[in-house]
Design a protein around this motif. Structure first.
Motif, PDB file in Angstrom:
ATOM      1  N   SER A  65     -52.216  23.411 -24.914  1.00 18.55           N
ATOM      2  CA  SER A  65     -52.666  24.583 -25.874  1.00 18.55           C
ATOM      3  C   SER A  65     -53.510  24.381 -27.244  1.00 18.55           C
ATOM      4  O   SER A  65     -53.917  24.966 -27.621  1.00 18.55           O
ATOM      5  CB  SER A  65     -50.835  25.928 -25.671  1.00 18.55           C
ATOM      6  N   LEU A  66     -53.460  23.185 -27.708  1.00 20.99           N
ATOM      7  CA  LEU A  66     -53.089  22.973 -28.783  1.00 20.99           C
ATOM      8  C   LEU A  66     -55.246  22.143 -28.823  1.00 20.99           C
ATOM      9  O   LEU A  66     -56.368  23.242 -29.799  1.00 20.99           O
ATOM     10  CB  LEU A  66     -52.626  21.675 -29.035  1.00 20.99           C
TER      11      LEU A  66
ATOM     12  N   ARG B 296     -60.021  25.027 -29.678  1.00 20.45           N
ATOM     13  CA  ARG B 296     -62.184  24.824 -29.185  1.00 20.45           C
ATOM     14  C   ARG B 296     -62.408  26.663 -29.565  1.00 20.45           C
ATOM     15  O   ARG B 296     -63.867  27.123 -30.159  1.00 20.45           O
ATOM     16  CB  ARG B 296     -61.783  25.229 -27.005  1.00 20.45           C
ATOM     17  N   VAL B 297     -61.443  27.578 -29.424  1.00 17.48           N
ATOM     18  CA  VAL B 297     -62.155  29.445 -29.733  1.00 17.48           C
ATOM     19  C   VAL B 297     -62.012  28.511 -31.476  1.00 17.48           C
ATOM     20  O   VAL B 297     -63.208  29.742 -31.740  1.00 17.48           O
ATOM     21  CB  VAL B 297     -60.792  30.056 -29.322  1.00 17.48           C
ATOM     22  N   ALA B 298     -60.896  28.112 -31.842  1.00 21.51           N
ATOM     23  CA  ALA B 298     -61.585  28.056 -33.355  1.00 21.51           C
ATOM     24  C   ALA B 298     -62.958  27.201 -33.946  1.00 21.51           C
ATOM     25  O   ALA B 298     -63.266  27.969 -34.268  1.00 21.51           O
ATOM     26  CB  ALA B 298     -60.316  27.258 -33.853  1.00 21.51           C
ATOM     27  N   ARG B 299     -63.259  26.473 -33.048  1.00 24.04           N
ATOM     28  CA  ARG B 299     -64.416  25.717 -32.875  1.00 24.04           C
ATOM     29  C   ARG B 299     -65.592  26.461 -32.753  1.00 24.04           C
ATOM     30  O   ARG B 299     -66.748  27.158 -33.797  1.00 24.04           O
ATOM     31  CB  ARG B 299     -64.642  24.472 -32.792  1.00 24.04           C
TER      32      ARG B 299
ATOM     33  N   PRO C 229     -49.109  30.961 -25.333  1.00 23.90           N
ATOM     34  CA  PRO C 229     -48.582  29.823 -24.033  1.00 23.90           C
ATOM     35  C   PRO C 229     -48.454  29.037 -25.330  1.00 23.90           C
ATOM     36  O   PRO C 229     -47.302  27.281 -24.986  1.00 23.90           O
ATOM     37  CB  PRO C 229     -49.664  29.070 -23.243  1.00 23.90           C
ATOM     38  N   LEU C 230     -48.839  28.526 -26.952  1.00 23.19           N
ATOM     39  CA  LEU C 230     -48.815  27.509 -27.833  1.00 23.19           C
ATOM     40  C   LEU C 230     -47.434  27.786 -28.147  1.00 23.19           C
ATOM     41  O   LEU C 230     -46.588  26.804 -29.164  1.00 23.19           O
ATOM     42  CB  LEU C 230     -50.094  27.392 -28.787  1.00 23.19           C
ATOM     43  N   ILE C 231     -47.077  28.698 -28.762  1.00 24.45           N
ATOM     44  CA  ILE C 231     -46.048  28.991 -29.824  1.00 24.45           C
ATOM     45  C   ILE C 231     -44.399  28.783 -28.387  1.00 24.45           C
ATOM     46  O   ILE C 231     -43.645  28.352 -28.781  1.00 24.45           O
ATOM     47  CB  ILE C 231     -46.013  30.546 -29.722  1.00 24.45           C
ATOM     48  N   TRP C 232     -44.363  29.167 -27.038  1.00 30.58           N
ATOM     49  CA  TRP C 232     -43.831  29.369 -26.415  1.00 30.58           C
ATOM     50  C   TRP C 232     -43.837  27.881 -26.343  1.00 30.58           C
ATOM     51  O   TRP C 232     -42.308  27.047 -25.357  1.00 30.58           O
ATOM     52  CB  TRP C 232     -43.956  30.054 -25.408  1.00 30.58           C
ATOM     53  N   ALA C 233     -44.685  27.172 -25.899  1.00 26.31           N
ATOM     54  CA  ALA C 233     -44.810  25.537 -26.369  1.00 26.31           C
ATOM     55  C   ALA C 233     -44.255  25.120 -27.067  1.00 26.31           C
ATOM     56  O   ALA C 233     -42.690  23.701 -27.173  1.00 26.31           O
ATOM     57  CB  ALA C 233     -45.826  24.657 -26.292  1.00 26.31           C
TER      58      ALA C 233
ATOM     59  N   TYR D 153     -62.919  32.006 -20.879  1.00 21.88           N
ATOM     60  CA  TYR D 153     -62.947  30.756 -20.476  1.00 21.88           C
ATOM     61  C   TYR D 153     -61.868  29.428 -21.101  1.00 21.88           C
ATOM     62  O   TYR D 153     -61.134  28.831 -20.314  1.00 21.88           O
ATOM     63  CB  TYR D 153     -64.260  30.161 -21.379  1.00 21.88           C
ATOM     64  N   VAL D 154     -61.007  29.910 -21.850  1.00 26.36           N
ATOM     65  CA  VAL D 154     -60.061  29.200 -22.011  1.00 26.36           C
ATOM     66  C   VAL D 154     -58.501  29.598 -21.300  1.00 26.36           C
ATOM     67  O   VAL D 154     -57.459  29.147 -20.584  1.00 26.36           O
ATOM     68  CB  VAL D 154     -59.389  29.452 -23.582  1.00 26.36           C
TER      69      VAL D 154
END
Length: 359
Positions: free
Chosen positions: A259-260, A265-268, A314-318, A227-228
């Motif tokens: 990204s955050l 969402r995945v963590a929740r 994507p989060l790390i890249w951002a 989904y993400v």
């Protein structure tokens, strides 16, 4: 008592053992029966196929069904069991088509034909045949179970109603209990876990149920990743458009915020499923996680790594993009996409491992 009469008496005892769920004892009895006539060869091997199928030994069941049919080529019971355990989808459809030719009015054969149609990708036909069979035999648990399987494959909400109806008639029906738990696995994880643990409480040998408890967490986690991933594509496309008009920092911030949100969402989803699992198992979420992780460690590790690879690049890249520019297009775009693609591949491999264990 003649030898043939004695053999039929032993067959009756074996059938009673199978009905009681004591398939191994039934097999031990059946293999001692002298198979002196084609009818006895067919009958004994049909019951052996029945017992082996109940034990999950499909290769042995298939061999017995073949022997039965070779002994009596027009024995519809032998053909019925052969169709059930036949590994080849096209051959299974041929078997059920012939079953209907042999006895067109026997509803269970029509119902099994629906499953063969489903196995061959003919979903609309399968549903029509399964519904007609259920209309003719509305109280037949086997027929209703096949209707539920057809509807479940089509992701119809009606499947849950069919399995619930079966459990009203046969509260201990294992197939319906498992199927209902599987349906609830994604959106009602706590109820799904409760159903699975109830099954294990009454029958600890149901190894596939333990695997489903494991996959209830990791499968849902990978579904959340899927989904993400689609949302990532949309968010970063929007960021790219902003970047194209010269607003580099704004574009990176948009990507970082998206990204955050997606990672959280995945963590929740993961925390929610482990909490529900822990509640069903009567233990803390952490203890429940450790327990189900150990049930299937290989696919669990693969699913965990796949989740990291699909969500974090994507989060790390951002974050890195906020403090400096990438050295090349490959470093900025190609490498994160490659890592995420590898994550998709690893997730697919994890699913294949689980399916292998389930077989």
């Amino acid at each position: 008592m003649s030898g043939e009469s004695s053999a039929h008496e032993q067959i009756k005892r074996a059938q009673a053992l199978i009905d009681l769920g004591r398939q191994e004892q039934a097999v031990e009895l059946l293999v001692t029966i002298p198979q002196t006539t084609p009818l006895l060869v067919a009958t004994v091997n049909c019951f052996l196929a029945y017992a082996f199928a109940g034990l999950g030994k499909k290769d042995e069941a298939y061999a017995c069904a073949r022997r039965a049919l070779e002994a009596e080529p027009n024995n519809d019971t032998a053909l019925f069991w052969l169709a059930i355990v036949e590994p080849d989808d096209a051959a299974a459809l041929q078997h059920t088509s012939r079953l209907i030719e042999l006895d067109p009015d026997w509803v269970p054969y029509q119902s099994l034909h629906a499953i063969s149609l489903l196995r061959n990708g003919r979903k609309e036909e399968a549903e029509a045949v399964a519904r007609e069979a259920a209309r003719q035999a509305p109280e037949d648990v086997y027929v209703l179970g096949n209707l539920g399987d057809v509807l479940q494959d089509k992701r119809s909400p009606e499947a849950e109603q069919v399995y619930a109806r079966i459990l009203e008639m046969e509260p201990d029906d294992l197939h319906a209990r498992k199927a209902l738990a599987r349906i609830k696995q994604k959106d009602e994880a706590d109820e799904s876990a409760r159903l699975y643990t109830d099954i294990l409480a009454t029958d600890p040998d149901q190894g596939d149920v333990a695997l489903q408890l494991n996959w209830m967490v990791f499968g849902n986690m990978l579904s959340a990743c899927a989904y993400v991933s689609t949302r990532y594509a949309i968010a970063w496309l929007l960021a790219g458009l902003v970047y194209a008009v010269g607003l580099r920092t704004v574009a990176v911030v948009i990507g970082l915020l998206a990204s955050l949100i997606f990672v959280s969402r995945v963590a929740r989803s993961f925390r929610s499923d482990t909490a529900k699992l822990g509640k069903a198992l009567g233990m803390s979420p952490r203890a429940a996680f450790i327990r189900i992780y150990g049930k299937l460690p290989i696919s669990s590790i693969m699913a965990t790594l796949a989740t990291i690879m699909m969500t974090l690049p994507p989060l790390i890249w951002a974050v890195l993009a906020l403090v400096g520019r990438a050295s090349s297009w490959w470093a900025a775009v190609g490498l994160p996409i490659l890592i995420m693609a590898c994550g998709w591949g690893l997730a697919h491999a994890a699913v294949r491992v689980v399916r292998t264990y389930q077989r």
